[in-house]
Design a protein around this motif. Sequence first.
Motif, PDB file in Angstrom:
ATOM      1  N   ARG A 126      -8.727 -27.814   8.091  1.00  0.00           N
ATOM      2  CA  ARG A 126      -8.116 -26.915   9.064  1.00  0.00           C
ATOM      3  C   ARG A 126      -6.653 -27.266   9.319  1.00  0.00           C
ATOM      4  NH1 ARG A 126     -11.189 -23.192  10.853  1.00  0.00           N
ATOM      5  NH2 ARG A 126      -9.479 -22.519  12.204  1.00  0.00           N
ATOM      6  N   THR A 127      -6.214 -28.430   8.910  1.00  0.00           N
ATOM      7  CA  THR A 127      -4.828 -28.828   9.180  1.00  0.00           C
ATOM      8  C   THR A 127      -3.909 -28.769   7.977  1.00  0.00           C
ATOM      9  OG1 THR A 127      -5.441 -31.153   8.847  1.00  0.00           O
ATOM     10  CG2 THR A 127      -5.507 -30.310  11.116  1.00  0.00           C
ATOM     11  N   VAL A 128      -4.437 -28.787   6.764  1.00  0.00           N
ATOM     12  CA  VAL A 128      -3.595 -28.713   5.578  1.00  0.00           C
ATOM     13  C   VAL A 128      -4.418 -28.119   4.429  1.00  0.00           C
ATOM     14  CG1 VAL A 128      -4.170 -31.077   4.875  1.00  0.00           C
ATOM     15  CG2 VAL A 128      -2.075 -30.003   4.023  1.00  0.00           C
ATOM     16  N   GLY A 129      -3.791 -27.260   3.636  1.00  0.00           N
ATOM     17  CA  GLY A 129      -4.549 -26.667   2.544  1.00  0.00           C
ATOM     18  C   GLY A 129      -3.719 -25.761   1.658  1.00  0.00           C
ATOM     19  N   LEU A 130      -4.357 -25.300   0.606  1.00  0.00           N
ATOM     20  CA  LEU A 130      -3.784 -24.350  -0.340  1.00  0.00           C
ATOM     21  C   LEU A 130      -4.614 -23.068  -0.313  1.00  0.00           C
ATOM     22  CD1 LEU A 130      -3.216 -26.611  -3.485  1.00  0.00           C
ATOM     23  CD2 LEU A 130      -1.421 -25.689  -1.999  1.00  0.00           C
ATOM     24  N   ALA A 131      -3.919 -21.931  -0.530  1.00  0.00           N
ATOM     25  CA  ALA A 131      -4.628 -20.656  -0.561  1.00  0.00           C
ATOM     26  C   ALA A 131      -4.108 -19.823  -1.727  1.00  0.00           C
ATOM     27  CB  ALA A 131      -4.454 -19.904   0.754  1.00  0.00           C
ATOM     28  N   PRO A 132      -4.612 -20.071  -2.955  1.00  0.00           N
ATOM     29  CA  PRO A 132      -4.222 -19.206  -4.077  1.00  0.00           C
ATOM     30  C   PRO A 132      -4.767 -17.799  -3.866  1.00  0.00           C
ATOM     31  CG  PRO A 132      -5.979 -20.704  -4.718  1.00  0.00           C
ATOM     32  CD  PRO A 132      -5.563 -21.117  -3.351  1.00  0.00           C
ATOM     33  N   ALA A 133      -4.010 -16.807  -4.342  1.00  0.00           N
ATOM     34  CA  ALA A 133      -4.409 -15.412  -4.160  1.00  0.00           C
ATOM     35  C   ALA A 133      -3.910 -14.582  -5.333  1.00  0.00           C
ATOM     36  CB  ALA A 133      -3.858 -14.861  -2.848  1.00  0.00           C
ATOM     37  N   ILE A 134      -4.604 -13.486  -5.590  1.00  0.00           N
ATOM     38  CA  ILE A 134      -4.169 -12.516  -6.580  1.00  0.00           C
ATOM     39  C   ILE A 134      -4.328 -11.136  -5.964  1.00  0.00           C
ATOM     40  CG2 ILE A 134      -6.436 -12.318  -7.689  1.00  0.00           C
ATOM     41  CD1 ILE A 134      -4.847 -12.102 -10.377  1.00  0.00           C
ATOM     42  N   ALA A 135      -3.368 -10.244  -6.238  1.00  0.00           N
ATOM     43  CA  ALA A 135      -3.389  -8.919  -5.628  1.00  0.00           C
ATOM     44  C   ALA A 135      -2.875  -7.886  -6.608  1.00  0.00           C
ATOM     45  CB  ALA A 135      -2.542  -8.911  -4.353  1.00  0.00           C
ATOM     46  N   VAL A 136      -3.263  -6.632  -6.389  1.00  0.00           N
ATOM     47  CA  VAL A 136      -2.780  -5.506  -7.177  1.00  0.00           C
ATOM     48  C   VAL A 136      -2.092  -4.522  -6.241  1.00  0.00           C
ATOM     49  CG1 VAL A 136      -4.501  -5.746  -8.998  1.00  0.00           C
ATOM     50  CG2 VAL A 136      -5.014  -4.334  -6.993  1.00  0.00           C
ATOM     51  N   ARG A 137      -1.141  -3.776  -6.796  1.00  0.00           N
ATOM     52  CA  ARG A 137      -0.318  -2.869  -5.987  1.00  0.00           C
ATOM     53  C   ARG A 137      -0.084  -1.555  -6.726  1.00  0.00           C
ATOM     54  NH1 ARG A 137       4.229  -5.884  -5.569  1.00  0.00           N
ATOM     55  NH2 ARG A 137       4.275  -6.198  -3.305  1.00  0.00           N
ATOM     56  N   GLY A 138       0.020  -0.483  -5.967  1.00  0.00           N
ATOM     57  CA  GLY A 138       0.463   0.804  -6.485  1.00  0.00           C
ATOM     58  C   GLY A 138       1.353   1.457  -5.448  1.00  0.00           C
ATOM     59  N   ALA A 139       2.448   2.113  -5.874  1.00  0.00           N
ATOM     60  CA  ALA A 139       3.371   2.735  -4.933  1.00  0.00           C
ATOM     61  C   ALA A 139       4.102   3.876  -5.616  1.00  0.00           C
ATOM     62  CB  ALA A 139       4.382   1.717  -4.403  1.00  0.00           C
ATOM     63  N   SER A 140       4.557   4.856  -4.820  1.00  0.00           N
ATOM     64  CA  SER A 140       5.285   5.991  -5.371  1.00  0.00           C
ATOM     65  C   SER A 140       6.087   6.683  -4.277  1.00  0.00           C
ATOM     66  CB  SER A 140       4.305   6.991  -5.999  1.00  0.00           C
ATOM     67  OG  SER A 140       4.993   8.111  -6.532  1.00  0.00           O
ATOM     68  N   ASP A 141       7.147   7.401  -4.694  1.00  0.00           N
ATOM     69  CA  ASP A 141       7.838   8.278  -3.751  1.00  0.00           C
ATOM     70  C   ASP A 141       7.381   9.728  -3.916  1.00  0.00           C
ATOM     71  OD1 ASP A 141       9.078   9.209  -6.046  1.00  0.00           O
ATOM     72  OD2 ASP A 141      11.110   8.683  -5.415  1.00  0.00           O
ATOM     73  N   PHE A 142       6.422   9.962  -4.820  1.00  0.00           N
ATOM     74  CA  PHE A 142       5.781  11.263  -5.015  1.00  0.00           C
ATOM     75  C   PHE A 142       6.787  12.386  -5.322  1.00  0.00           C
ATOM     76  CE2 PHE A 142       3.175   8.740  -2.111  1.00  0.00           C
ATOM     77  CZ  PHE A 142       2.007   8.660  -2.854  1.00  0.00           C
ATOM     78  N   GLY A 143       7.956  12.009  -5.845  1.00  0.00           N
ATOM     79  CA  GLY A 143       8.950  13.010  -6.186  1.00  0.00           C
ATOM     80  C   GLY A 143       9.631  13.651  -4.994  1.00  0.00           C
ATOM     81  N   LEU A 144       9.523  13.017  -3.813  1.00  0.00           N
ATOM     82  CA  LEU A 144      10.079  13.602  -2.591  1.00  0.00           C
ATOM     83  C   LEU A 144      11.461  13.069  -2.249  1.00  0.00           C
ATOM     84  CD1 LEU A 144       6.850  13.556  -0.389  1.00  0.00           C
ATOM     85  CD2 LEU A 144       7.821  15.477  -1.659  1.00  0.00           C
ATOM     86  N   GLY A 145      11.995  12.157  -3.062  1.00  0.00           N
ATOM     87  CA  GLY A 145      13.307  11.607  -2.784  1.00  0.00           C
ATOM     88  C   GLY A 145      14.429  12.528  -3.234  1.00  0.00           C
ATOM     89  N   ASP A 146      15.648  12.090  -2.987  1.00  0.00           N
ATOM     90  CA  ASP A 146      16.831  12.887  -3.302  1.00  0.00           C
ATOM     91  C   ASP A 146      17.302  12.607  -4.733  1.00  0.00           C
ATOM     92  OD1 ASP A 146      18.891  14.662  -2.881  1.00  0.00           O
ATOM     93  OD2 ASP A 146      20.241  13.146  -2.043  1.00  0.00           O
ATOM     94  N   THR A 147      16.373  12.647  -5.680  1.00  0.00           N
ATOM     95  CA  THR A 147      16.699  12.521  -7.105  1.00  0.00           C
ATOM     96  C   THR A 147      15.858  13.540  -7.863  1.00  0.00           C
ATOM     97  OG1 THR A 147      14.948  10.944  -7.714  1.00  0.00           O
ATOM     98  CG2 THR A 147      16.978  10.020  -6.782  1.00  0.00           C
ATOM     99  N   ASP A 148      16.095  13.640  -9.161  1.00  0.00           N
ATOM    100  CA  ASP A 148      15.328  14.576  -9.981  1.00  0.00           C
ATOM    101  C   ASP A 148      14.048  13.945 -10.525  1.00  0.00           C
ATOM    102  OD1 ASP A 148      17.324  16.506  -9.653  1.00  0.00           O
ATOM    103  OD2 ASP A 148      18.451  15.745 -11.378  1.00  0.00           O
ATOM    104  N   SER A 149      13.769  12.698 -10.158  1.00  0.00           N
ATOM    105  CA  SER A 149      12.666  11.959 -10.762  1.00  0.00           C
ATOM    106  C   SER A 149      11.607  11.595  -9.735  1.00  0.00           C
ATOM    107  CB  SER A 149      13.194  10.671 -11.414  1.00  0.00           C
ATOM    108  OG  SER A 149      14.201  10.963 -12.362  1.00  0.00           O
ATOM    109  N   THR A 150      10.474  11.171 -10.261  1.00  0.00           N
ATOM    110  CA  THR A 150       9.432  10.561  -9.451  1.00  0.00           C
ATOM    111  C   THR A 150       9.383   9.077  -9.792  1.00  0.00           C
ATOM    112  OG1 THR A 150       8.110  12.590  -9.404  1.00  0.00           O
ATOM    113  CG2 THR A 150       6.982  10.522  -8.905  1.00  0.00           C
ATOM    114  N   SER A 151       9.566   8.211  -8.787  1.00  0.00           N
ATOM    115  CA  SER A 151       9.576   6.763  -9.003  1.00  0.00           C
ATOM    116  C   SER A 151       8.250   6.177  -8.547  1.00  0.00           C
ATOM    117  CB  SER A 151      10.719   6.108  -8.220  1.00  0.00           C
ATOM    118  OG  SER A 151      11.974   6.579  -8.689  1.00  0.00           O
ATOM    119  N   SER A 152       7.612   5.387  -9.425  1.00  0.00           N
ATOM    120  CA  SER A 152       6.320   4.789  -9.112  1.00  0.00           C
ATOM    121  C   SER A 152       6.265   3.362  -9.640  1.00  0.00           C
ATOM    122  CB  SER A 152       5.174   5.601  -9.730  1.00  0.00           C
ATOM    123  OG  SER A 152       5.196   6.942  -9.294  1.00  0.00           O
TER     124      SER A 152
END
Length: 241
Positions: A126-152
């Motif tokens: 409880r006073t000292v330790g390690l916490a390895p972790a692995i995670a996955v991510r997904g994200a997008s601007d859905f083409g709603l930004g002020d460019t001609d592209s969709t960034s994901s």
Amino acid sequence: MPSRIRAVLMTGVLGVLAACTPTTTGPMVMRMGPGLSNERFYQIGFRSGPRLNAPQLSERGELDGAFEGDAKPFDSEQWGIAYDGTVTLPLDERLSLHVGLQGEFFLAPVPGYGLYSGLSYYIGSRTVGLAPAIAVRGASDFGLGDTDSTSSLFGMEGTCAFSVQPEPGMSLGLVPFVGVHQSLVNPGSQVTSVYYGAVVAAQISLGEAGKSKLEVSGGFGRARANGSSWNVPIAGVRGGR
């Protein structure tokens, strides 16, 4: 609402919309100690990180100017601040599931949203330790930004938090991380992006019950995408309960 105030608010919102490709915050999972084995832990706040799509957009001529890289690390077209909400779900005394939502923020949420999920495993006392972790991510601007592209973005990240609890109600930690992403700008551009670095974090219990916590973090990262490499200042603050 007075017209001048409306004009200022709209100008600010449009300014963010012009740079709303998803912000990649990291590390996604920061487990500061063993946590509770029988209660969920909710956090919400703000964190910063790079816009990994920026070099691709620059190559396509869709940024306001040339990609600045290390010359302007706080340029809003290559660096952003996102709101971050997450819940930690204990699966047993050491294993936890983390699920989170991130999105661009300026007075109200605007395009550039992401979801992430990961697992962490605590090794130590409880006073000292390690916490390895692995995670996955997904994200997008859905083409709603002020460019001609969709960034994901789609990718995964590994972390290994080293934490100590020098006194009850306080946790201090060092959290290195490395993530690999597929950075997509549609139509027609897909590159592998790498984002790595480390943060120093502190988590402090508030109130007599100690269930509410304040977390602050800061550090430094490096992003590599589409032949470009640039420094990334990292900062964050979240409240939890």
